[in-house]
Design an enzyme around this catalytic site. Structure first.
Site, PDB file in Angstrom:
ATOM      1  N   HIS A 185      13.624   0.982   8.497  1.00  0.00           N
ATOM      2  CA  HIS A 185      12.279   1.307   8.546  1.00  0.00           C
ATOM      3  C   HIS A 185      12.219   2.163   7.461  1.00  0.00           C
ATOM      4  O   HIS A 185      11.297   2.526   7.064  1.00  0.00           O
ATOM      5  CB  HIS A 185      11.775   2.325   9.888  1.00  0.00           C
ATOM      6  CG  HIS A 185      11.079   1.765  10.722  1.00  0.00           C
ATOM      7  ND1 HIS A 185       9.667   1.479  10.306  1.00  0.00           N
ATOM      8  CD2 HIS A 185      11.748   1.453  11.786  1.00  0.00           C
ATOM      9  CE1 HIS A 185       9.329   0.833  11.587  1.00  0.00           C
ATOM     10  NE2 HIS A 185      10.250   0.259  12.050  1.00  0.00           N
ATOM     11  N   HIS A 285       7.508 -10.515  10.346  1.00  0.00           N
ATOM     12  CA  HIS A 285       6.847  -9.038  11.115  1.00  0.00           C
ATOM     13  C   HIS A 285       5.615  -9.533  11.544  1.00  0.00           C
ATOM     14  O   HIS A 285       4.927 -10.133  11.449  1.00  0.00           O
ATOM     15  CB  HIS A 285       6.970  -8.127   9.835  1.00  0.00           C
ATOM     16  CG  HIS A 285       6.686  -6.845  10.352  1.00  0.00           C
ATOM     17  ND1 HIS A 285       5.119  -6.502  10.273  1.00  0.00           N
ATOM     18  CD2 HIS A 285       7.683  -6.002  10.671  1.00  0.00           C
ATOM     19  CE1 HIS A 285       6.047  -5.905  10.881  1.00  0.00           C
ATOM     20  NE2 HIS A 285       6.713  -5.176  11.295  1.00  0.00           N
TER      21      HIS A 285
END
Length: 382
Positions: A185, A285
């Site tokens: 992340h 994604h």
């Protein structure tokens, strides 16, 4: 045919749908959103709407160029997400008019199925293991996990050991029966990413995602040079021009554009082609809703370098609605052996329960990601 109206619906858990109507009664659906900035993207959609009303929805390429280039300032997550949802809906309309799925309009299938993987949340090893067990029961064998919690620019060995211990327990619990990627992340600095990647190599993750933020993309080739684990990134890149730079620099093995953030089907298909020229894989994604997933699948099925597809079924963010709650034709999203099959209905192939969308949009939550701080009080990456 002319566009007559564009309506947006903010929905639980953290989604936004849009509907484009035409004077011939054909309707298209899209999913424009930035998680945590839905109202801002919604405002951008309605600014673009002023031009789009009265335009021919069949001119997808021209409308895309107008939305992107007609303004002096361009790009970025807000505008590109607004364009993305509109673009999805335009493709949906075109497919319905021509009575063909979008992948057929893009040249036809290059594969018969695409591997799906599921995101598994949880901060403690036991929570992650339980989540994997639950998802295995519905057919998944490939997952994505948090690679670490928040971490200081230079952090201590205890923080490293905690991250490594979680991954070790998961590999020990399942052996090679599952595969998993590790998502950092962008929470760690380049020096700490080097440490973590070295420590985690022994557990053979499928890939390392966003080891550093996209703003620090110059480190991708440096990190890739020190490991055999494929490096993935792209959810926070928003156009082919950003992807061009990382492809030229090297380092990434997998690109992860988001079909609801990076300009939609039109732009992401171009990004996929660019990646193929550099022998880089595609794995869109998609921790979002069913329209975004459908858009991803159409690009997957026409892109030779697509390797797997993220989806949000059972994801811990889904509070108030699940992936298929707004979909009438749920059966078309059924997986076989952990694979998605092509959607075959015209357009995007998603039949939206509009009455449910309208009802749940009345009290939609205004989702925000949490604010994290380090021990010293400074802001941490979430």
């Amino acid at each position: 045919m002319k566009i007559t109206n564009i309506t947006t619906y903010r929905l639980p858990p953290r989604w936004m749908f849009l509907k484009i109507e035409t004077d011939e009664g054909v309707v298209g659906w899209g999913e424009p959103v930035i998680e945590g900035r839905a109202r801002t993207v919604e405002a951008a959609v309605h600014e673009l709407k002023e031009y789009l009303i009265g335009q021919d929805p069949a001119r997808i390429n021209d409308l895309w160029q107008v939305m992107y280039r007609a303004g002096f300032y361009r790009g970025g997550p807000i505008l590109m997400s607004a364009i993305a949802g509109i673009d999805q809906a335009l493709w949906d309309i075109k497919g319905k008019v021509l009575n063909a799925p979008v992948w057929q309009l893009m040249g036809g299938l290059v594969r018969d199925k695409i591997k799906a993987y599921s995101w598994v949340g949880g901060d403690r090893p036991a929570e992650v293991i339980d989540g994997i067990k639950t998802l295995r029961n519905i057919g998944f064998d490939t997952f994505k996990l948090n690679g670490c919690e928040e971490m200081g620019v230079i952090d201590n060995s205890r923080a490293v050991d905690k991250a490594v211990n979680t991954v070790a327990q998961i590999r020990e619990a399942f052996g090679n029966e599952i595969e998993f990627g590790l998502d950092f992340h962008g929470r760690v600095s380049a020096p700490m990413a080097k440490v973590l990647i070295k420590e985690l190599e022994q557990y053979r993750p499928l890939f390392i995602e966003e080891p550093v933020l996209a703003e620090q993309a110059e480190y991708y080739p440096k990190l890739a040079a020190q490991t055999h684990i494929p490096i993935a990134a792209g959810e926070r890149m928003f156009s082919r021009f950003e992807f061009k730079r990382v492809l030229e620099a090297g380092g990434l093995a997998i690109l992860q554009p988001d079909l609801s953030h990076a300009g939609g089907i039109t732009e992401c298909y171009k990004i996929a082609g660019m990646a193929e020229a550099y022998d880089v894989a595609l794995a869109p994604h998609c921790p979002l809703g069913p329209i975004a997933l459908a858009a991803c699948l159409h690009v997957d099925f026409v892109s030779r370098n697509a390797v797997f597809q993220e989806q949000s079924m059972g994801i811990h963010y889904n509070k108030g609605a699940e992936l298929l709650d707004f979909v009438k034709n749920k059966e078309d999203f059924n997986m076989e052996g952990g694979f998605f099959k092509p959607l075959t209905k015209p357009g995007l192939g998603v039949e939206i329960d509009e009455a449910k969308v309208i009802e749940l949009s009345k009290n939609a939550p205004d989702w925000r990601n949490p604010l994290w701080r380090h021990e010293d009080g400074s802001v941490a990456e979430w």
